[in-house]
Design a protein around this motif. Structure first.
Motif, short mmCIF file in Angstrom:
data_model
loop_
_atom_site.label_atom_id
_atom_site.label_comp_id
_atom_site.label_asym_id
_atom_site.label_seq_id
_atom_site.Cartn_x
_atom_site.Cartn_y
_atom_site.Cartn_z
N ASP A 190 25.80 68.91 75.60
CA ASP A 190 26.58 69.09 76.82
C ASP A 190 27.39 70.38 76.82
O ASP A 190 27.30 71.17 77.74
N CYS A 191 28.19 70.62 75.77
CA CYS A 191 29.08 71.79 75.78
C CYS A 191 28.56 72.95 74.93
O CYS A 191 29.09 74.05 74.98
N GLY A 192 27.51 72.71 74.12
CA GLY A 192 26.92 73.78 73.33
C GLY A 192 27.65 74.11 72.04
O GLY A 192 27.26 75.03 71.33
N SER A 193 28.70 73.38 71.71
CA SER A 193 29.43 73.64 70.47
C SER A 193 28.57 73.37 69.25
O SER A 193 27.72 72.48 69.27
N ILE A 194 28.79 74.14 68.20
CA ILE A 194 28.12 73.89 66.92
C ILE A 194 28.79 72.69 66.28
O ILE A 194 30.01 72.65 66.14
N ILE A 195 28.01 71.71 65.89
CA ILE A 195 28.57 70.51 65.27
C ILE A 195 28.81 70.79 63.79
O ILE A 195 27.87 71.00 63.03
N GLU A 196 30.07 70.83 63.40
CA GLU A 196 30.42 71.02 61.99
C GLU A 196 30.42 69.67 61.31
O GLU A 196 30.93 68.69 61.84
N THR A 235 28.12 61.65 74.24
CA THR A 235 27.68 60.57 73.35
C THR A 235 26.16 60.45 73.33
O THR A 235 25.61 59.36 73.29
N ALA A 236 25.47 61.58 73.37
CA ALA A 236 24.00 61.57 73.36
C ALA A 236 23.50 60.78 72.15
O ALA A 236 24.08 60.86 71.07
N LEU A 237 22.42 60.05 72.33
CA LEU A 237 21.90 59.20 71.27
C LEU A 237 21.51 59.96 70.02
O LEU A 237 21.60 59.44 68.91
N TYR A 238 21.07 61.21 70.17
CA TYR A 238 20.61 61.98 69.02
C TYR A 238 21.70 62.91 68.47
O TYR A 238 21.43 63.79 67.68
N LEU A 239 22.93 62.70 68.84
CA LEU A 239 24.04 63.58 68.43
C LEU A 239 24.18 63.65 66.91
O LEU A 239 24.50 64.71 66.37
N LEU A 240 23.94 62.55 66.21
CA LEU A 240 24.06 62.55 64.76
C LEU A 240 23.09 63.51 64.09
O LEU A 240 23.36 64.04 63.03
N ASP A 252 30.60 84.17 70.07
CA ASP A 252 31.28 83.22 69.19
C ASP A 252 31.21 81.81 69.76
O ASP A 252 32.08 81.39 70.50
N ARG A 253 30.17 81.11 69.43
CA ARG A 253 29.98 79.75 69.95
C ARG A 253 31.07 78.85 69.36
O ARG A 253 31.34 78.89 68.17
N PRO A 254 31.68 78.02 70.19
CA PRO A 254 32.74 77.12 69.70
C PRO A 254 32.17 76.06 68.77
O PRO A 254 30.96 75.82 68.75
#
Length: 104
Positions: free
Chosen positions: A95-101, A83-88, A61-63
Motif C-alpha cells: 500500500d505505502c511502498g515502505s521497506i519492511i524492516e 494488512t495484506a495476507l502476504y505481508l509477512l 529514500d524509500r521510507p
C-alpha cells in the motif's frame, strides 16, 4: 513527505522521457522539478532548486516500516496499517511502498 509507488513510477517515466531529449527547449531544472511534482511557476530559481533537491531525496529514500499487530490481531504495516495476507513474506508494503524492516 511520503511518495507512493504510483508517484514514483510516474516520476521515473517522465524523467526517462526527458532523457530522450523530448524537452530540448525547456530549462532542465524545470523539467526535473515538474517530473517529480515540484511546482515552478511564480518561484525564484533557488526555491525551485531547493525543493527539487528535497523531492529527489524523497523519491530515492524509500521510507521504512516494521510489522505490528493491529486491533484484530492481524499483521499490519506500522506506517499505513496495511494488512495484506502476504505481508509477512513481502519486502515492501503493497500500500505505502515502505521497506519492511525485520529484526531477524
Amino acid at each position: 513527505m511520503r511518495i507512493s509507488d504510483d508517484e514514483r513510477k510516474r516520476a521515473v517515466a517522465e524523467l526517462r522521457e526527458a532523457s530522450t531529449g523530448a524537452y530540448r527547449h525547456v530549462d532542465s531544472l524545470d523539467v526535473i522539478a515538474n517530473s517529480i511534482g515540484v511546482e515552478v511557476d511564480g518561484k525564484f530559481s533557488h526555491e525551485v532548486e531547493n525543493e527539487t533537491y528535497a523531492a529527489l531525496a524523497d523519491l530515492i529514500d524509500r521510507p521504512t516500516c516494521h510489522l505490528v499487530e493491529d486491533e484484530d490481531g492481524r499483521t499490519a504495516c506500522s506506517e499505513c496499517g496495511c494488512t495484506a495476507l502476504y505481508l509477512l513474506d513481502a519486502t515492501y508494503c503493497p500500500d505505502c511502498g515502505s521497506i519492511i524492516e525485520r529484526p531477524w
